[in-house]
Design an enzyme around this catalytic site. Structure first.
Site, mmCIF file in Angstrom:
data_model
loop_
_atom_site.group_PDB
_atom_site.id
_atom_site.type_symbol
_atom_site.label_atom_id
_atom_site.label_comp_id
_atom_site.label_asym_id
_atom_site.label_seq_id
_atom_site.Cartn_x
_atom_site.Cartn_y
_atom_site.Cartn_z
ATOM 1 N N ASP A 106 0.650 -1.147 -0.461
ATOM 2 C CA ASP A 106 -0.005 -0.171 -0.500
ATOM 3 C C ASP A 106 0.945 1.271 -0.097
ATOM 4 O O ASP A 106 0.919 1.625 -1.627
ATOM 5 C CB ASP A 106 -0.665 -0.060 1.523
ATOM 6 C CG ASP A 106 -2.079 0.812 1.580
ATOM 7 O OD1 ASP A 106 -2.377 1.410 0.838
ATOM 8 O OD2 ASP A 106 -2.426 1.348 2.665
ATOM 9 N N ARG A 168 -9.865 -13.685 6.090
ATOM 10 C CA ARG A 168 -8.711 -14.279 5.827
ATOM 11 C C ARG A 168 -8.962 -14.604 4.808
ATOM 12 O O ARG A 168 -8.058 -15.253 3.908
ATOM 13 C CB ARG A 168 -7.390 -14.260 6.708
ATOM 14 C CG ARG A 168 -6.846 -12.976 7.696
ATOM 15 C CD ARG A 168 -5.546 -13.543 8.494
ATOM 16 N NE ARG A 168 -5.426 -12.833 9.529
ATOM 17 C CZ ARG A 168 -4.587 -11.262 8.864
ATOM 18 N NH1 ARG A 168 -4.001 -10.867 7.840
ATOM 19 N NH2 ARG A 168 -4.320 -10.474 9.730
HETATM 20 P P1 IMP Z 1 2.026 -0.485 3.451
HETATM 21 O O1 IMP Z 1 2.685 -0.499 5.480
HETATM 22 O O2 IMP Z 1 0.650 0.848 4.050
HETATM 23 O O3 IMP Z 1 2.340 -0.951 2.243
HETATM 24 O O4 IMP Z 1 0.596 -1.685 4.381
HETATM 25 C C1 IMP Z 1 0.860 -2.984 3.755
HETATM 26 C C2 IMP Z 1 0.112 -3.744 4.880
HETATM 27 O O5 IMP Z 1 -1.244 -3.497 5.278
HETATM 28 C C3 IMP Z 1 0.075 -5.334 4.498
HETATM 29 O O6 IMP Z 1 0.927 -5.803 4.409
HETATM 30 C C4 IMP Z 1 -1.451 -4.952 4.640
HETATM 31 O O7 IMP Z 1 -1.079 -6.438 5.685
HETATM 32 C C5 IMP Z 1 -2.181 -3.668 4.992
HETATM 33 N N1 IMP Z 1 -2.320 -3.504 4.309
HETATM 34 C C6 IMP Z 1 -2.867 -2.501 3.177
HETATM 35 N N2 IMP Z 1 -3.611 -2.084 2.386
HETATM 36 C C7 IMP Z 1 -4.781 -3.404 2.774
HETATM 37 C C8 IMP Z 1 -5.772 -3.493 2.739
HETATM 38 O O8 IMP Z 1 -6.136 -3.255 1.156
HETATM 39 N N3 IMP Z 1 -6.902 -4.452 2.981
HETATM 40 C C9 IMP Z 1 -6.369 -5.589 4.063
HETATM 41 N N4 IMP Z 1 -5.064 -5.319 4.264
HETATM 42 C C10 IMP Z 1 -4.331 -4.561 4.374
HETATM 43 MG MG MG Z 2 -2.849 -6.719 8.322
#
Ligand code: IMP
Ligand code: MG
Length: 188
Positions: A106, A168
């Site tokens: 994300d 999940r």
């Molecule tokens: P980041 O650090 O913002 O890239 O977020 C990564 C982590 O956030 C992932 O490994 C997921 O656990 C969680 N995450 C991000 N987007 C989503 C989503 O749309 N649904 C569920 N979990 C998400």
């Molecule tokens: Mg999560």
């Protein structure tokens, strides 16, 4: 077999069949690229456990497995950038070919933190395979060697991904109905 989606799901964004097809493609590419190498798959728990199990069974090489568990979210749905390591690797990775398996990128903050953390241990190579990435959301430039689906910046559940630890086990990727968020406002 067709099943109605879970009652909390507003719409199915990616079907189980489309996920299977993408994973077969990723597994084939990984098999070719690591043909003569000793490959260690490192799964990022918990989200990646479903993806990793299916991906690994498509890779036709004698791979080994390790896992890290990180927490970057707390109770909210947006990455804070502060990553807590709940479980570190069991094995040394110095001189090994490591492929990090993530469910979704994300902001990219989680994977970036992990990359820096693992690079310090001097693996022979370190690449990323992520089944989903949210278009245009990355706070930092990312090089994902094995990307799966590009998705819009919406909150998704299923296939390993949770909302408040639920959903999940759904075999597809879905978007939740607003009512499923309870008192909390819907993410994004
Ligand atoms: P980041 O650090 O913002 O890239 O977020 C990564 C982590 O956030 C992932 O490994 C997921 O656990 C969680 N995450 C991000 N987007 C989503 C989503 O749309 N649904 C569920 N979990 C998400
Ligand atoms: Mg999560």
């Amino acid at each position: 077999m067709t099943q109605d989606p879970h009652p909390d799901i507003e719409k199915v964004l990616i079907s189980a069949d489309d996920i299977d097809e993408m994973i077969a493609r990723l597994a084939k590419q990984i098999t070719e690229d690591y043909r003569d190498k000793d490959l260690l798959l490192v799964g990022v728990l918990k989200g990646a456990f479903v993806f990793m199990a299916d991906l690994a069974r498509g890779i036709d090489l004698p791979i080994e497995f390790d896992f890290m568990a990180v927490s970057s979210y707390g109770s909210a749905t947006k990455s804070s950038g502060v990553v807590r390591i709940m479980k570190d690797l069991d094995y040394e990775i110095t001189g090994r070919h490591v492929l990090l398996i993530e469910d979704i990128i994300d902001s990219g903050l989680t994977i970036n933190y992990l990359l820096r953390y693992l690079e310090a241990r001097q693996p022979a190579s370190l690449e990323i395979c992520s089944l989903f990435w949210k278009k245009g959301e990355q706070a930092v430039p990312m090089e994902v060697k094995y990307p799966g689906f590009e998705i819009p910046p919406v909150f998704i559940v299923g296939y390993g991904l949770d909302y408040a630890e639920k959903y999940r086990n759904l075999p597809y990727i879905g978007v939740l109905k607003p009512s499923a968020y309870g008192a909390e406002p819907p993410p994004e």
